[in-house]
Design an enzyme around this catalytic site. Structure first.
Site, PDB file in Angstrom:
ATOM      1  N   ASP A  22       0.907  -1.450  -0.082  1.00  0.00           N
ATOM      2  CA  ASP A  22      -0.028   0.005   0.106  1.00  0.00           C
ATOM      3  C   ASP A  22       1.045   1.178  -0.176  1.00  0.00           C
ATOM      4  OD1 ASP A  22      -1.587   2.324   0.567  1.00  0.00           O
ATOM      5  OD2 ASP A  22      -2.695   0.998   2.229  1.00  0.00           O
ATOM      6  N   ILE A  23       0.825   2.100  -1.218  1.00  0.00           N
ATOM      7  CA  ILE A  23       1.695   3.257  -1.188  1.00  0.00           C
ATOM      8  C   ILE A  23       1.458   4.133   0.002  1.00  0.00           C
ATOM      9  CG2 ILE A  23       0.413   4.735  -2.675  1.00  0.00           C
ATOM     10  CD1 ILE A  23       2.689   4.736  -4.446  1.00  0.00           C
ATOM     11  N   VAL A  45      -6.056   4.133  -5.598  1.00  0.00           N
ATOM     12  CA  VAL A  45      -5.184   4.542  -4.713  1.00  0.00           C
ATOM     13  C   VAL A  45      -5.235   6.071  -4.554  1.00  0.00           C
ATOM     14  CG1 VAL A  45      -3.540   5.446  -6.922  1.00  0.00           C
ATOM     15  CG2 VAL A  45      -2.564   4.410  -4.787  1.00  0.00           C
ATOM     16  N   ASP A  46      -6.134   6.614  -5.203  1.00  0.00           N
ATOM     17  CA  ASP A  46      -6.279   8.405  -4.748  1.00  0.00           C
ATOM     18  C   ASP A  46      -7.156   8.182  -3.740  1.00  0.00           C
ATOM     19  OD1 ASP A  46      -6.665  11.059  -5.295  1.00  0.00           O
ATOM     20  OD2 ASP A  46      -8.435  10.762  -6.946  1.00  0.00           O
ATOM     21  N   SER A 135      -2.998   4.898 -14.018  1.00  0.00           N
ATOM     22  CA  SER A 135      -3.969   4.528 -15.326  1.00  0.00           C
ATOM     23  C   SER A 135      -4.516   3.033 -15.279  1.00  0.00           C
ATOM     24  CB  SER A 135      -3.367   5.165 -16.415  1.00  0.00           C
ATOM     25  OG  SER A 135      -3.725   6.502 -16.568  1.00  0.00           O
ATOM     26  N   THR A 136      -3.928   2.349 -14.506  1.00  0.00           N
ATOM     27  CA  THR A 136      -4.035   0.838 -15.108  1.00  0.00           C
ATOM     28  C   THR A 136      -5.188   0.216 -14.029  1.00  0.00           C
ATOM     29  OG1 THR A 136      -2.293  -0.035 -12.991  1.00  0.00           O
ATOM     30  CG2 THR A 136      -1.556   0.497 -15.268  1.00  0.00           C
ATOM     31  N   TYR A 139      -8.767   3.514 -14.730  1.00  0.00           N
ATOM     32  CA  TYR A 139      -8.804   4.066 -16.065  1.00  0.00           C
ATOM     33  C   TYR A 139      -8.542   3.101 -17.093  1.00  0.00           C
ATOM     34  CZ  TYR A 139      -9.362   8.988 -14.505  1.00  0.00           C
ATOM     35  OH  TYR A 139      -9.629  10.168 -14.034  1.00  0.00           O
TER      36      TYR A 139
HETATM   37  N1  AR6 Z   1      -1.218   1.461  -3.127  1.00  0.00           N
HETATM   38  C1  AR6 Z   1      -0.576   1.252  -4.285  1.00  0.00           C
HETATM   39  N2  AR6 Z   1      -1.197   0.781  -5.487  1.00  0.00           N
HETATM   40  C2  AR6 Z   1      -2.722   0.873  -5.409  1.00  0.00           C
HETATM   41  C3  AR6 Z   1      -3.219   1.082  -4.174  1.00  0.00           C
HETATM   42  C4  AR6 Z   1      -2.621   1.319  -3.037  1.00  0.00           C
HETATM   43  N3  AR6 Z   1      -3.251   1.650  -1.860  1.00  0.00           N
HETATM   44  N4  AR6 Z   1      -4.798   1.061  -4.459  1.00  0.00           N
HETATM   45  C5  AR6 Z   1      -4.885   0.485  -5.839  1.00  0.00           C
HETATM   46  N5  AR6 Z   1      -3.392   0.730  -6.396  1.00  0.00           N
HETATM   47  P1  AR6 Z   1      -6.520   3.276  -9.616  1.00  0.00           P
HETATM   48  P2  AR6 Z   1      -6.119   4.713 -12.124  1.00  0.00           P
HETATM   49  C6  AR6 Z   1      -3.174   0.196  -7.566  1.00  0.00           C
HETATM   50  O1  AR6 Z   1      -7.885   2.752 -10.192  1.00  0.00           O
HETATM   51  O2  AR6 Z   1      -6.602   3.883 -13.111  1.00  0.00           O
HETATM   52  C7  AR6 Z   1      -9.506   6.922  -8.788  1.00  0.00           C
HETATM   53  O3  AR6 Z   1     -11.023   6.919  -8.623  1.00  0.00           O
HETATM   54  C8  AR6 Z   1      -4.015  -0.560  -8.521  1.00  0.00           C
HETATM   55  O4  AR6 Z   1      -4.025  -2.070  -8.433  1.00  0.00           O
HETATM   56  O5  AR6 Z   1      -6.273   3.799  -8.402  1.00  0.00           O
HETATM   57  O6  AR6 Z   1      -5.212   5.918 -12.665  1.00  0.00           O
HETATM   58  C9  AR6 Z   1      -9.150   8.311  -9.201  1.00  0.00           C
HETATM   59  O7  AR6 Z   1      -9.962   9.348  -8.486  1.00  0.00           O
HETATM   60  C10 AR6 Z   1      -3.731  -0.252  -9.825  1.00  0.00           C
HETATM   61  O8  AR6 Z   1      -2.756  -1.067 -10.543  1.00  0.00           O
HETATM   62  O9  AR6 Z   1      -5.992   4.792 -10.618  1.00  0.00           O
HETATM   63  C11 AR6 Z   1      -9.459   8.536 -10.781  1.00  0.00           C
HETATM   64  O10 AR6 Z   1     -10.849   8.900 -10.922  1.00  0.00           O
HETATM   65  C12 AR6 Z   1      -2.993   1.332  -9.761  1.00  0.00           C
HETATM   66  O11 AR6 Z   1      -2.953   1.502  -8.535  1.00  0.00           O
HETATM   67  C13 AR6 Z   1      -9.140   7.085 -11.352  1.00  0.00           C
HETATM   68  O12 AR6 Z   1      -9.320   6.218 -10.143  1.00  0.00           O
HETATM   69  C14 AR6 Z   1      -4.181   2.516 -10.341  1.00  0.00           C
HETATM   70  O13 AR6 Z   1      -5.577   2.044 -10.276  1.00  0.00           O
HETATM   71  C15 AR6 Z   1      -7.898   6.970 -11.716  1.00  0.00           C
HETATM   72  O14 AR6 Z   1      -7.863   5.563 -12.096  1.00  0.00           O
END
Ligand code: AR6
Length: 195
Positions: A22-23, A45-46, A135-136, A139
């Site tokens: 978890d980042i 992650v956001d 984005s993975t 998005y």
């Molecule tokens: N720590 C590290 N990596 C993580 C964590 C964490 N706590 N949680 C998820 N990931 P995403 P996006 C990974 O969907 O695709 C949000 O609603 C996850 O497995 O967080 O850029 C924003 O507000 C994946 O590989 O981001 C935007 O609306 C990666 O983080 C939208 O999602 C990115 O997944 C952005 O989408």
């Protein structure tokens, strides 16, 4: 989930680290947030970063929006806030592209998100930065394609800054993604398999 260092590999004067977890638990000087244009938080992650940093970060982002990005932060760009309740002193918020099949400059926009996050770190004297897989998730950007772009952008930045010493961490949330990135590192000859 505990943050785990899988590998750290020298590149130029710098280190490329592969971490799993978890980042929001990272001790990097800055963590990068995969935000959306509103900068007001979301899922993935956001959501985790907003929750862990606390309401002070939301307030700072509200001011940034009001003063500099009334229409939202465009995809590919980055802004920085403090980390507040996080271990990391700073958070760099960037917006990756929404995957639309690959014909909407998604590759270039994703590279810009990494590049502008790195430039913003450099401008602020930050030398230890942790990236999630932008984005993975929500998005929908295909993981392998996204991470090749991420790696190439980081490598080219480190070559340009070869006199400086950075630690750039790639943080993955799942074992599967961690293993896939390891495979990419091997393919690029960055990791030989015996470090
Ligand atoms: N720590 C590290 N990596 C993580 C964590 C964490 N706590 N949680 C998820 N990931 P995403 P996006 C990974 O969907 O695709 C949000 O609603 C996850 O497995 O967080 O850029 C924003 O507000 C994946 O590989 O981001 C935007 O609306 C990666 O983080 C939208 O999602 C990115 O997944 C952005 O989408």
């Amino acid at each position: 989930m505990i943050m785990r260092r899988i590998l750290s590999i020298p590149y130029e004067n710098s280190q490329i680290a592969l971490e799993m977890g978890d980042i929001t638990e990272s001790d990097a000087e800055a963590i990068v947030n995969a935000a959306n244009s509103s900068l007001m938080g979301g899922g993935g992650v956001d959501g985790a970063i907003h929750a862990a940093a606390g309401p002070e970060m939301d307030e700072e982002l509200t001011s940034i929006r009001r003063e500099r990005y009334a229409g939202g932060l465009p995809a590919g760009q980055a802004v920085m806030t403090r980390g507040y309740r996080l271990r990391s002193k700073y958070v760099i918020h960037t917006v990756g592209p929404i995957w639309r099949g690959g014909h909407d400059n998604e590759d270039e926009t994703l590279a810009n998100a990494y590049r502008n996050s790195l430039e913003l770190s450099a401008e602020n004297g930050i030398h230890d930065v942790a990236f999630p897989a932008i984005s993975t998730g929500v998005y929908g950007f295909p993981f392998d394609r996204a991470e090749r772009i991420a790696l190439e952008t980081v490598l080219s930045f480190l070559r340009e800054k070869k006199k400086e010493r950075y630690v750039i961490r790639f943080v993955f949330y799942t074992e599967k993604n961690t293993q896939e990135f390891l495979r990419i590192l091997k393919e690029y000859g960055i990791y030989k398999g015996n470090e």
